[in-house]
Design an enzyme around this catalytic site. Structure first.
Site, PDB file in Angstrom:
ATOM      1  N   ASP A   1       9.583   0.967   4.868  1.00  0.00           N
ATOM      2  CA  ASP A   1      10.725   0.371   5.564  1.00  0.00           C
ATOM      3  C   ASP A   1      11.612   1.447   6.174  1.00  0.00           C
ATOM      4  O   ASP A   1      12.013   1.368   7.342  1.00  0.00           O
ATOM      5  CB  ASP A   1      11.566  -0.476   4.592  1.00  0.00           C
ATOM      6  CG  ASP A   1      10.744  -1.549   3.910  1.00  0.00           C
ATOM      7  OD1 ASP A   1       9.586  -1.738   4.307  1.00  0.00           O
ATOM      8  OD2 ASP A   1      11.256  -2.180   2.975  1.00  0.00           O
TER       9      ASP A   1
ATOM     10  N   THR B   1       0.830  -1.208   0.000  1.00  0.00           N
ATOM     11  CA  THR B   1       0.000   0.000   0.000  1.00  0.00           C
ATOM     12  C   THR B   1       0.862   1.255   0.000  1.00  0.00           C
ATOM     13  O   THR B   1       0.397   2.315  -0.391  1.00  0.00           O
ATOM     14  CB  THR B   1      -0.914   0.037   1.244  1.00  0.00           C
ATOM     15  OG1 THR B   1      -0.113  -0.280   2.387  1.00  0.00           O
ATOM     16  CG2 THR B   1      -2.045  -0.967   1.136  1.00  0.00           C
TER      17      THR B   1
ATOM     18  N   GLY C   1      17.094 -11.475   3.062  1.00  0.00           N
ATOM     19  CA  GLY C   1      16.087 -12.096   2.192  1.00  0.00           C
ATOM     20  C   GLY C   1      14.886 -12.625   2.942  1.00  0.00           C
ATOM     21  O   GLY C   1      14.119 -13.423   2.419  1.00  0.00           O
TER      22      GLY C   1
HETATM   23  C1  GLA Z   1       9.043  -4.013   0.381  1.00  0.00           C
HETATM   24  C2  GLA Z   1       9.203  -2.525   0.069  1.00  0.00           C
HETATM   25  C3  GLA Z   1       8.217  -1.680   0.869  1.00  0.00           C
HETATM   26  C4  GLA Z   1       6.789  -2.210   0.715  1.00  0.00           C
HETATM   27  C5  GLA Z   1       6.744  -3.719   0.952  1.00  0.00           C
HETATM   28  C6  GLA Z   1       5.389  -4.307   0.663  1.00  0.00           C
HETATM   29  O1  GLA Z   1       9.414  -4.261   1.701  1.00  0.00           O
HETATM   30  O2  GLA Z   1      10.514  -2.095   0.369  1.00  0.00           O
HETATM   31  O3  GLA Z   1       8.301  -0.328   0.468  1.00  0.00           O
HETATM   32  O4  GLA Z   1       6.256  -1.874  -0.530  1.00  0.00           O
HETATM   33  O5  GLA Z   1       7.696  -4.409   0.174  1.00  0.00           O
HETATM   34  O6  GLA Z   1       4.434  -3.802   1.528  1.00  0.00           O
END
Ligand code: GLA
Length: 380
Positions: free
Chosen positions: A167, A35, A117
């Site tokens: 993140d 999202t 990972g």
């Molecule tokens: C990865 C991306 C995030 C987000 C997630 C899915 O972790 O780095 O920005 O989009 O996938 O929610």
């Protein structure tokens, strides 16, 4: 952990201690998957497992970087950074080139207990930790929000993954014992408690990471952008999927695939709001139902799950005492996040490990964690 890294520092470089040590956590996400790059809402937090970055200037003597967990290292003269095949070194090099070009030679040692990972964003922990470490080293004073946005640029411009801001915001700014409710459009965020009486959040790592994750991820983000351009024909006010409702979607004539992708994002955004309510009302049953629905959507509509994640989520979602479970992060491998009653933790861990082993021939890792704080400097 930090003691053994300091010893390694000392035995490699002969220095008693580095100039700066930074601790960067991994990130979990309660709900709100895929999202963030659709201007939506997410509910991430920083986990107690982390990556340490030890760093010093190496005044004109060339770069020497070591990834201690992987037992990999490389050295290069100051003006040529040849990171070779190591992806971790590429993240470091990208961070330096966007934030601290001309900083000169560096000694860097990284290590910790963040599995790579596993969908807990070890790469963003590395980038955010490096940004913070370089900031400490140079005495610059940008806010943590600015550093988080720079971290996103490293991943988009240098690594080539069109990720959102979840993140980096969680890794930079989380508060201990809380998750962050983040509005990815306005960047407003506040802390909320994810505690549910008698329950625990755990992760189960599939220990697989399927190839093509970056290109599949970018394809999802492109499909969302294309859906928006189609939706705008009828609803010109729409800027991102965050502005779309299921009712609006009905009239837009999207292909089956684009309809499913868009529907998932709309429903997942709604689930974030329902989760806020469930947490506030201490309702673990509803929280669990939302996790299950999220997994179904990620599997069938967004199609970012895989057999290993489905096995763990299905096993957990049928297990008495588990409230709910879903895959977490970008997908195609990595972890399942699971909310369960504390008293079934041991029995469930054993049973799901055995069932996974029977199916795939190797064991998953059950990861217990606390919600910790964001990036910080470690005083020695
Ligand atoms: C990865 C991306 C995030 C987000 C997630 C899915 O972790 O780095 O920005 O989009 O996938 O929610």
């Amino acid at each position: 952990m930090i003691e053994s890294l300091l010893q390694r520092w000392n035995s490699t470089f002969g220095d008693s201690s580095p100039q700066v040590v930074v601790k960067a956590p991994g990130r979990v996400n309660i709900i709100g998957e895929h999202t963030d790059y659709n201007d939506g809402w997410v509910m991430p937090g920083a986990m107690s497992r982390c990556l340490y970055i030890l760093i010093s200037r190496n005044e004109g003597k060339g770069h020497h970087w070591i990834a201690s967990d992987l037992d990999e290292s490389f050295e290069s003269p100051e003006d040529v950074i040849e990171y070779g095949e190591y992806s971790w070194a590429r993240y470091i090099q990208g961070t330096i080139s966007l934030y601290a070009q001309g900083i000169g030679s560096l000694r860097i040692l990284i290590g910790g207990d963040l599995p790579v990972g596993a969908g807990i964003s070890s790469s963003s922990a590395l980038v955010c930790g490096m940004l913070y470490a370089l900031q400490q080293l140079t005495g610059r004073t940008e806010s943590k929000i600015d550093l988080a946005l720079l971290g996103q640029r490293v991943e988009r411009e240098i690594i080539g993954v069109q990720g959102g801001i979840m993140d980096q915001f969680a890794i930079m700014m989380s508060e201990p014992h809380h998750v962050m409710l983040l509005d990815c459009r306005t960047r407003e965020h506040h802390n909320i408690s994810a505690d549910l009486p008698g329950c625990k959040w755990i992760l189960i790592n599939t220990k697989v990471k399927h190839a093509l994750i970056d290109s599949d991820y970018n394809q999802r983000s492109a499909q969302c952008a294309y859906s928006v351009s189609m939706i705008q024909k009828l609803f010109p006010e729409v800027i991102a999927l965050r502005d779309v409702t299921m009712d609006m979607l009905k009239d837009c004539n999207l292909t089956d695939v684009l309809h499913r992708r868009s529907a998932f994002v709309i429903e997942e955004n709604n689930r974030v709001h329902e989760m806020i309510k469930a947490l506030h009302e201490h309702n673990a049953t509803i929280a669990g139902k939302l996790l299950k629905a999220s997994h179904e959507g990620l599997r069938n509509k967004y199609e970012v799950s895989c057999d290993e994640l489905d096995h763990l989520a299905d096993f957990a979602n049928k297990y008495q005492g588990v409230c709910g479970a879903r895959m977490m992060g970008g997908g195609f491998g990595g972890c399942v996040i699971c909310l369960l009653n504390e008293e079934v933790l041991d029995a469930f861990s054993k049973a799901c490990t055995a069932s996974y082993h029977d199916q795939f021939g190797f064991a998953p890792e059950v990861i217990l964690f606390e919600l910790g704080g964001g990036v910080s400097k470690v005083s020695l």
